[in-house]
Design an enzyme around this catalytic site. Structure first.
Site, PDB file in Angstrom:
ATOM      1  N   HIS A  97       0.838  -1.205   0.000  1.00 29.00           N
ATOM      2  CA  HIS A  97       0.000   0.000   0.000  1.00 29.00           C
ATOM      3  C   HIS A  97       0.870   1.251   0.000  1.00 29.00           C
ATOM      4  O   HIS A  97       1.941   1.261   0.608  1.00 29.00           O
ATOM      5  CB  HIS A  97      -0.897   0.043   1.244  1.00 29.00           C
ATOM      6  N   GLU A 115      -1.882  -0.565   8.130  1.00 30.75           N
ATOM      7  CA  GLU A 115      -2.796  -1.556   8.680  1.00 30.75           C
ATOM      8  C   GLU A 115      -2.076  -2.438   9.693  1.00 30.75           C
ATOM      9  O   GLU A 115      -0.848  -2.470   9.741  1.00 30.75           O
ATOM     10  CB  GLU A 115      -3.387  -2.420   7.557  1.00 30.75           C
ATOM     11  N   HIS A 172       3.278  -7.525   1.576  1.00 29.42           N
ATOM     12  CA  HIS A 172       2.607  -8.411   2.521  1.00 29.42           C
ATOM     13  C   HIS A 172       1.551  -9.271   1.851  1.00 29.42           C
ATOM     14  O   HIS A 172       1.053  -8.936   0.782  1.00 29.42           O
ATOM     15  CB  HIS A 172       1.961  -7.612   3.655  1.00 29.42           C
ATOM     16  N   ARG A 192      -1.100  -4.563  -6.350  1.00 28.53           N
ATOM     17  CA  ARG A 192      -0.853  -5.996  -6.386  1.00 28.53           C
ATOM     18  C   ARG A 192       0.454  -6.252  -7.130  1.00 28.53           C
ATOM     19  O   ARG A 192       0.587  -5.862  -8.285  1.00 28.53           O
ATOM     20  CB  ARG A 192      -2.031  -6.635  -7.133  1.00 28.53           C
TER      21      ARG A 192
HETATM   22 ZN    ZN Z   1      -2.991  -4.852   3.009  1.00 29.72          ZN
END
Ligand code: ZN
Length: 315
Positions: A97, A115, A172, A192
């Site tokens: 991200h 996150e 991740h 992605r």
């Molecule tokens: Zn994530």
């Protein structure tokens, strides 16, 4: 006294989803590809609905804009956090991200995404992807363009109850069999990097290789700074799992009864295991609610584990 705001979640269907969210939590949702339960969400792609009470039927985004006093009058035009339960029946794509700055410039003023994950359940000897092994930008570029995924990704062994912080720029992925409570900034911007060459409706999902290379942090943060074991309590307690610029997250263990003082602008509450009551309301694994500003003492009774969060006071 202000009332608790119970929320009805929104679900997503994903190529890697399963049925645990319905089977184990009793959520009323169809399909065998249920990937995510957005328990506390005020995002255009998923907006939880208030269940009962004075605000019954309102969307969380609407409640946030019309009744900012319930959220301590905090600033910002979007509710700041998003709380999900993720059931990975299969591996999720390897992703990264952006931070607020990159997302603001390249994604129409959107927020970046920081996150963290609380591992609700995972298989024996499970590993998650968090970080990578490239030592320089050149190596990062050649590992990604050369498809050298085995040497690129860094896997961390995990167990139930572990806690993982994912900063923007961290490569991740959640792996098969993991059930996770995610606390994140209210954003849905994901790049992605690799999707195991899977097909959806006959086509591979879109990859964002160049954006990923732009935002990946090199070298990755050391393993020991990413993962921690959370305390397993035989008595009631509230443990702080993390506090950073975006959120403060607590693990509340209720063994019998426990009082927690809600003195934050608001408190997100998600029951991740067990059952009991909160100020006389029945709650159980899968219940999501918000205790508003000024709520004061919250009395939990029963045997359960709760993940709670609020915005950091440092902001
Ligand atoms: Zn994530």
């Amino acid at each position: 006294m202000r009332e608790l705001i119970f929320l009805e979640p929104v679900f997503t269907h994903n190529i890697w989803g399963g049925t645990r969210l319905r089977d184990e939590f009793g959520y009323d949702v169809e399909g065998n590809d249920i990937g995510e339960c957005w328990g506390i969400a005020a995002h255009p792609n998923g907006d939880s609905t208030v269940e009962g009470g004075s605000f019954g039927g309102k969307k969380l985004s609407q409640l946030y804009s019309e009744h900012r006093e319930l959220f301590g009058g905090i600033e910002g035009d979007k509710f700041p956090l998003l709380i999900k339960i993720i059931d990975a029946h299969d591996n999720l794509s390897i992703q990264v991200h952006p931070d607020d700055k990159y997302a603001g410039e390249h994604e129409n003023g959107s927020l970046g995404k920081t996150e963290c994950w609380y591992i609700m359940d995972c298989p024996k000897d499970a590993k998650l992807v968090a970080g990578h092994n490239a030592r320089s930008r050149e190596e990062l570029d050649s590992m990604i363009h050369g498809g050298r995924w085995d040497s690129f990704i860094r896997e961390l062994p995990i167990e139930k109850g572990d806690f993982i912080q994912i900063d923007p720029g961290t490569v991740h992925a959640i792996t098969t069999g993991c059930l996770i409570l995610e606390t994140q900034q209210n954003s849905d911007i994901t790049y992605r990097v690799y999707d195991y060459d899977r097909l959806t409706n006959g086509k591979p999902r879109e990859l964002h290789v160049e954006q990923s290379i732009d935002v990946i942090t090199v070298p990755a943060k050391p393993e020991k700074d990413s993962l921690s074991h959370t305390p397993e309590r035989t008595d009631s307690a509230a443990d702080v799992l993390i506090e950073n610029d975006f959120y403060k997250v607590f693990k509340i263990s209720v063994r019998g009864s426990f009082e927690f003082e809600q003195r934050y602008p608001f408190l997100n509450v998600s029951v991740v295991e067990g059952s009991g009551t909160l100020d006389g309301h029945e709650i159980k694994a899968g219940t999501h609610l918000i205790a508003p500003d000024g709520y004061g003492s919250m009395k939990f009774e029963g045997d359960m584990t709760v993940i709670a969060s609020t915005v950091s006071r440092r902001k």
